[in-house]
Design an enzyme around this catalytic site. Structure first.
Site, PDB file in Angstrom:
ATOM      1  N   MET A 338      70.601 -19.716 -57.128  1.00 58.40           N
ATOM      2  CA  MET A 338      69.772 -19.186 -56.044  1.00 58.40           C
ATOM      3  C   MET A 338      68.370 -19.790 -56.061  1.00 58.40           C
ATOM      4  SD  MET A 338      71.752 -17.258 -54.342  1.00 58.40           S
ATOM      5  CE  MET A 338      70.735 -16.326 -53.210  1.00 58.40           C
ATOM      6  N   ASP A 357      61.907 -22.519 -65.237  1.00 60.26           N
ATOM      7  CA  ASP A 357      63.078 -21.962 -65.942  1.00 60.26           C
ATOM      8  C   ASP A 357      62.749 -21.890 -67.426  1.00 60.26           C
ATOM      9  OD1 ASP A 357      65.896 -21.425 -66.807  1.00 60.26           O
ATOM     10  OD2 ASP A 357      66.270 -21.767 -64.674  1.00 60.26           O
ATOM     11  N   VAL A 414      65.803 -14.965 -61.607  1.00 56.53           N
ATOM     12  CA  VAL A 414      66.431 -15.171 -62.920  1.00 56.53           C
ATOM     13  C   VAL A 414      67.683 -14.286 -63.008  1.00 56.53           C
ATOM     14  CG1 VAL A 414      64.258 -15.827 -64.040  1.00 56.53           C
ATOM     15  CG2 VAL A 414      64.968 -13.436 -64.057  1.00 56.53           C
ATOM     16  N   GLU A 416      70.476 -11.478 -63.368  1.00 59.61           N
ATOM     17  CA  GLU A 416      70.438 -10.093 -62.872  1.00 59.61           C
ATOM     18  C   GLU A 416      70.427  -9.145 -64.072  1.00 59.61           C
ATOM     19  OE1 GLU A 416      69.778  -9.329 -59.985  1.00 59.61           O
ATOM     20  OE2 GLU A 416      70.838  -7.589 -59.215  1.00 59.61           O
ATOM     21  N   LYS A 421      64.254  -9.885 -66.261  1.00 59.00           N
ATOM     22  CA  LYS A 421      63.365  -9.840 -65.093  1.00 59.00           C
ATOM     23  C   LYS A 421      61.984  -9.311 -65.509  1.00 59.00           C
ATOM     24  CE  LYS A 421      66.780  -9.582 -61.311  1.00 59.00           C
ATOM     25  NZ  LYS A 421      66.797 -10.976 -60.901  1.00 59.00           N
ATOM     26  N   SER A 443      69.981  -8.633 -56.310  1.00 54.59           N
ATOM     27  CA  SER A 443      70.935  -8.117 -55.321  1.00 54.59           C
ATOM     28  C   SER A 443      71.267  -6.657 -55.568  1.00 54.59           C
ATOM     29  CB  SER A 443      72.229  -8.928 -55.292  1.00 54.59           C
ATOM     30  OG  SER A 443      72.321  -9.874 -56.275  1.00 54.59           O
ATOM     31  N   HIS A 464      65.540 -10.856 -50.368  1.00 48.16           N
ATOM     32  CA  HIS A 464      66.935 -11.007 -50.774  1.00 48.16           C
ATOM     33  C   HIS A 464      67.629 -12.062 -49.925  1.00 48.16           C
ATOM     34  CE1 HIS A 464      71.215  -9.217 -51.070  1.00 48.16           C
ATOM     35  NE2 HIS A 464      70.971  -9.965 -52.115  1.00 48.16           N
TER      36      HIS A 464
HETATM   37  P1  NAD Z   1      72.034 -18.183 -62.074  1.00 50.28           P
HETATM   38  O1  NAD Z   1      72.622 -17.757 -63.356  1.00 50.28           O
HETATM   39  O2  NAD Z   1      72.630 -19.346 -61.375  1.00 50.28           O
HETATM   40  O3  NAD Z   1      70.495 -18.546 -62.307  1.00 50.28           O
HETATM   41  C1  NAD Z   1      69.626 -17.795 -63.065  1.00 50.28           C
HETATM   42  C2  NAD Z   1      68.603 -18.749 -63.660  1.00 50.28           C
HETATM   43  O4  NAD Z   1      67.609 -17.984 -64.311  1.00 50.28           O
HETATM   44  C3  NAD Z   1      69.189 -19.702 -64.694  1.00 50.28           C
HETATM   45  O5  NAD Z   1      68.847 -21.033 -64.361  1.00 50.28           O
HETATM   46  C4  NAD Z   1      68.537 -19.270 -65.981  1.00 50.28           C
HETATM   47  O6  NAD Z   1      68.325 -20.340 -66.900  1.00 50.28           O
HETATM   48  C5  NAD Z   1      67.234 -18.687 -65.485  1.00 50.28           C
HETATM   49  N1  NAD Z   1      66.619 -17.806 -66.459  1.00 50.28           N
HETATM   50  C6  NAD Z   1      67.210 -16.862 -67.227  1.00 50.28           C
HETATM   51  N2  NAD Z   1      66.302 -16.302 -68.037  1.00 50.28           N
HETATM   52  C7  NAD Z   1      65.124 -16.888 -67.779  1.00 50.28           C
HETATM   53  C8  NAD Z   1      63.816 -16.735 -68.307  1.00 50.28           C
HETATM   54  N3  NAD Z   1      63.566 -15.863 -69.265  1.00 50.28           N
HETATM   55  N4  NAD Z   1      62.839 -17.501 -67.803  1.00 50.28           N
HETATM   56  C9  NAD Z   1      63.085 -18.389 -66.819  1.00 50.28           C
HETATM   57  N5  NAD Z   1      64.310 -18.586 -66.304  1.00 50.28           N
HETATM   58  C10 NAD Z   1      65.312 -17.848 -66.770  1.00 50.28           C
HETATM   59  O7  NAD Z   1      72.000 -16.892 -61.156  1.00 50.28           O
HETATM   60  P2  NAD Z   1      71.851 -16.788 -59.575  1.00 50.28           P
HETATM   61  O8  NAD Z   1      73.177 -16.657 -58.957  1.00 50.28           O
HETATM   62  O9  NAD Z   1      70.949 -17.864 -59.123  1.00 50.28           O
HETATM   63  O10 NAD Z   1      71.125 -15.379 -59.412  1.00 50.28           O
HETATM   64  C11 NAD Z   1      69.752 -15.203 -59.629  1.00 50.28           C
HETATM   65  C12 NAD Z   1      69.291 -13.907 -58.992  1.00 50.28           C
HETATM   66  O11 NAD Z   1      69.585 -13.930 -57.599  1.00 50.28           O
HETATM   67  C13 NAD Z   1      69.960 -12.656 -59.537  1.00 50.28           C
HETATM   68  O12 NAD Z   1      69.024 -11.620 -59.549  1.00 50.28           O
HETATM   69  C14 NAD Z   1      71.049 -12.377 -58.521  1.00 50.28           C
HETATM   70  O13 NAD Z   1      71.398 -11.012 -58.474  1.00 50.28           O
HETATM   71  C15 NAD Z   1      70.350 -12.774 -57.245  1.00 50.28           C
HETATM   72  N6  NAD Z   1      71.231 -13.123 -56.128  1.00 50.28           N
HETATM   73  C16 NAD Z   1      72.342 -13.854 -56.330  1.00 50.28           C
HETATM   74  C17 NAD Z   1      73.142 -14.179 -55.240  1.00 50.28           C
HETATM   75  C18 NAD Z   1      74.380 -15.023 -55.421  1.00 50.28           C
HETATM   76  O14 NAD Z   1      75.186 -15.085 -54.514  1.00 50.28           O
HETATM   77  N7  NAD Z   1      74.528 -15.704 -56.542  1.00 50.28           N
HETATM   78  C19 NAD Z   1      72.793 -13.730 -53.961  1.00 50.28           C
HETATM   79  C20 NAD Z   1      71.626 -12.984 -53.791  1.00 50.28           C
HETATM   80  C21 NAD Z   1      70.855 -12.687 -54.878  1.00 50.28           C
END
Ligand code: NAD
Length: 736
Positions: A338, A357, A414, A416, A421, A443, A464
């Site tokens: 995302m 990241d 980051v 979920e 967070k 989400s 979102h």
């Molecule tokens: P993802 O796992 O692809 O990405 C998360 C990223 O966060 C990773 O690159 C990870 O290295 C990084 N991260 C973790 N801990 C960290 C830290 N301490 N400091 C910096 N970076 C850190 O996940 P995603 O699918 O991109 O989801 C991210 C957020 O978006 C979540 O809250 C999720 O609920 C929300 N979201 C996801 C979707 C979806 O369809 N995937 C849709 C809407 C919202």
């Protein structure tokens, strides 16, 4: 000659230059006044012996966006009034004459005897492109923004000012039908290849080129008015014609499931029109147009996808007292799936991005995703090499939080996980200026609780996104309990800058879209367990108007994620909040069979490396009883899919999570593809009448369970004979 919307100058060669430049508007649109003025110009050019011909151009950055759709809506309302006052027959006659006036004026232009050429800059779509098609020569500028097209189908209409007839005489019938069904905007090169324009020229030369065509002896006769004219695909009743029409009917059915009267009217107009002389063909087209203009589908789609969406895009929900914000730099925490998508759309809109990241490698990986996305655009000819370089130069991947210091907005994406967070929010807090707006893309986690770690809850908000970020138009802006107006205004300004459509949602589990989507997917699961053949589940969902079946959609979202969401709901709200059979189904799929969905090529479908996905044969094991497909009530399955989402939308309104019906409707179509012909979840209910909807809910509840129970708001509204658009009319007065 003096006009309000045009100016006319005739040069020494006797060529009149008609410049369309409406006062007080950024875009030219077709209004009754504009139609009258075009008619007067045609009369003048035809009558004035000293005028050899006419070039039409625009005085604005774009040529025109076509008809003013609110005008079309008012024409339909006038019909209802005339019907009450003068009776059906008289009203229909009046309506037909009004609806075909533009078509008649264009035909006058085409047959007045003098040559008309058009010089197109920027966008020229809908009724404006139909004007171009009626001109005898079309020059388009080679600028990046130039587009032509007939997008009427996207709001439940079709090109009724000669568009279907002229397009079908300019190209092969199959190509014409595709163009009319898709309603895509077409770039100059493709337009030339499709025979839609005659010449492409640099922006500064289009008028001169159009004039040159006239002075070189260009004829004021359309190809179809020449004796020697032959239809590009031959006659309808010929061997060649019969190659087209049976297939066209089948494609129409496959693509629309007969849900879109406008698409059917296109088929009729082209099929019937190609068998007739041109003027009669136009009359037939006008008849279909008048019918479609009065259809509930067109009214619903114009309201939601044009009027309401336009109002939301312009900031209908923005607190007006907060001065406009202009964000130059956005910080993004988390460069995963995302975060990378958010970085891409932000940089595409010209903002600088600091993409953070856990370490440099992870941040670089996020930038690499952006590189892939923009490279794909370059390959498709939608962006240049220079665009790519500029975009990538705006994204700075790093693990160093000090880079965030200049950010006007930070978006956190980051894992979920509440603790992760909280940690990144605190780290950012230490370097950010006081007052910086901080948004979470969570989400599922409540914004109000996440806001606590930021220290300035009034500056904390939810933004979102939906995946894939670069494609999905909807963004839910989530208000925590203490979110302030400046945070809301900043979030809405940002969403506008990245050219997406916002809806403002109050904090609640699943917010809006995911609650409805969750219900839709659950209904698919329940049908599967009840013994409905899986292929039938998927196909009937599409027949109901959904873009993908619930099982395919679940595969896209990921089955393990769906299971996690159910488990979290059970943990937080207790076992009664979930459906144990659904939990069991997902557990078996994920834990026992390792089927996670599209991401590991195994879900409800199998995804072979080559070729198309197929339903997994192992689903058989979930069906201890199998229903006889011939005895299944298809209409009822369709209703279940739509009602389960619409009833959830009504609950969301009742709880005050969404407050404005326009947002519920727009969000449902662009967020999760809810049957667009209905106008959205609440228009679906209003369209059938709330009392009928409540009766339908009761019927489904008795047969299938309490998930269909109508909420109190619906029962009250049914008693009072109200609609959502009537009951909440006051709230919808909020316009930008
Ligand atoms: P993802 O796992 O692809 O990405 C998360 C990223 O966060 C990773 O690159 C990870 O290295 C990084 N991260 C973790 N801990 C960290 C830290 N301490 N400091 C910096 N970076 C850190 O996940 P995603 O699918 O991109 O989801 C991210 C957020 O978006 C979540 O809250 C999720 O609920 C929300 N979201 C996801 C979707 C979806 O369809 N995937 C849709 C809407 C919202």
């Amino acid at each position: 000659m003096n006009f309000v919307n045009f100016h006319v100058e005739t040069d020494s060669d006797g060529i009149a230059l008609l410049t369309w430049d409406m006062p007080g508007r950024s875009m030219n649109v077709i209004t009754p006044e504009v139609i009258g003025e075009i008619e007067a110009v045609v009369d003048h050019v035809a009558a004035e012996a000293s005028i050899k011909g006419c070039v039409i151009t625009s005085g604005k950055d774009n040529f025109s966006g076509g008809a003013d759709l609110s005008m079309l809506q008012s024409v339909a309302a006038e019909y209802q009034k005339a019907r009450q006052e003068k009776g059906e027959e008289e009203a229909t006659k009046l309506f037909f004459e009004r609806a075909r006036r533009l078509s008649q004026v264009y035909r006058m232009l085409e047959t007045c005897g003098k040559p008309f050429a058009i010089a197109i800059n920027g966008t020229c779509v809908g009724g404006a492109f139909e004007l171009a098609l009626a001109c005898h020569y079309r020059v388009i500028s080679d600028d990046d923004k130039a587009r032509v097209g007939l997008p009427e189908i996207k709001v439940g209409l079709f090109p009724g000012a000669g568009g279907t007839q002229r397009i079908a005489r300019l190209m092969q019938t199959g190509d014409a039908l595709q163009m009319l069904f898709k309603g895509e905007q077409i770039r100059p090169k493709a337009a030339k290849a499709m025979n839609l324009v005659h010449e492409i020229a640099p922006a500064g030369e289009i008028v001169a080129k159009a004039k040159t065509w006239i002075t070189a002896g260009g004829k004021g006769v359309a190809p179809w008015d020449e004796k020697s004219f032959k239809l590009p695909s031959g006659k309808v009743f010929s061997a060649q014609g019969m190659m087209v029409w049976p297939a066209a009917n089948a494609i129409y059915r496959r693509e629309t499931h007969d849900n879109y009267p406008a698409a059917k009217a296109i088929l009729h107009s082209v099929y019937e029109g190609l068998q007739l002389p041109f003027d009669l063909a136009l009359r037939v087209e006008s008849r279909w147009f008048a019918k479609i203009l009065r259809s509930p589908e067109a009214a619903a789609m114009i309201r939601t996808l044009f009027l309401s969406m336009g109002e939301l895009n312009k900031g209908a929900r923005r607190p007006a007292h907060v001065p406009a914000t202009a964000i130059k730099q956005v910080g993004i925490l988390g460069a995963g799936f995302m975060g990378a998508g958010i970085a891409y759309v932000t940089a595409s809109a010209g903002m600088d991005v600091v993409l953070i990241d856990q370490d440099q490698a992870a941040a670089d990986k996020g930038k690499e995703i952006c590189n892939k996305l923009i490279s794909g655009q370059v390959l498709k000819g939608r962006a240049t090499g220079a665009d790519k370089e500029a975009l990538l130069a705006r994204i700075k991947p790093t693990a160093d939080y000090t880079g965030l210091a200049g950010a006007g907005l930070v978006i956190e994406a980051v894992f979920e996980d509440r603790a992760v967070k909280a940690a990144v929010t605190q780290k950012a807090r230490e370097v950010l200026q006081p007052g910086t707006i901080f948004a979470s893309n969570t989400s599922t986690l409540p914004i109000t609780s996440l806001a606590q770690t930021y220290g300035e809850p009034e500056n904390f908000i939810g933004i979102h996104f939906f995946s894939p970020v670069e494609k999905m138009l909807l963004v839910e802006v989530i208000l925590g309990e203490k979110t302030g107006d400046r945070a809301l205004a900043t979030a809405l300004d940002y969403v506008r800058a990245i050219k997406k459509t916002p809806i403002v949602v109050h904090d609640s589990r699943g917010f809006y879209a995911n609650r409805c989507v969750g219900n839709y997917i659950r209904e698919g699961h329940i049908m599967l367990l009840a013994g409905v053949p899986p292929a039938m589940i998927e196909n009937v969902a599409k027949m109901a108007g959904m873009p993908v079946g619930p099982l395919a959609l679940n595969d896209e979202v990921a089955l393990d994620l769906a299971l996690k969401i159910i488990e979290a709901a059970k943990r937080d709200l207790g076992p009664a909040a979930i459906d144990p059979t659904q939990e069991n189904l997902l557990k078996t799929m994920v834990v026992e069979h390792g089927r996670y969905g599209r991401k590991n090529s195994k879900g409800f479908y199998d995804y072979p490396a080559q070729g198309t996905k197929t339903l997994w044969p192992g689903l058989d094991a979930f069906q201890s009883t199998k229903l006889d497909p011939d005895k299944i009530d298809i209409a009822e399955l369709k209703q279940r899919f739509l009602v389960t989402q619409a009833v959830e939308a009504a609950r969301v309104i009742e709880e005050g999570v969404v407050t404005d019906p326009r947002e519920a409707d727009v969000g449902s179509i662009i967020g999760f593809g809810f049957a667009p012909f209905s106008g959205g979840t609440l228009s679906y209910i209003d369209g059938m009448g709330v009392a009928n909807f409540v009766a339908l809910c009761e019927q489904l509840r008795q047969k299938f369970g309490d998930r269909f129970a109508p909420p109190k708001i619906l029962i009250d509204m049914a008693k009072a004979d109200e609609t959502f658009y009537g009951r909440f009319a006051e709230r919808m007065k909020r316009v930008a």
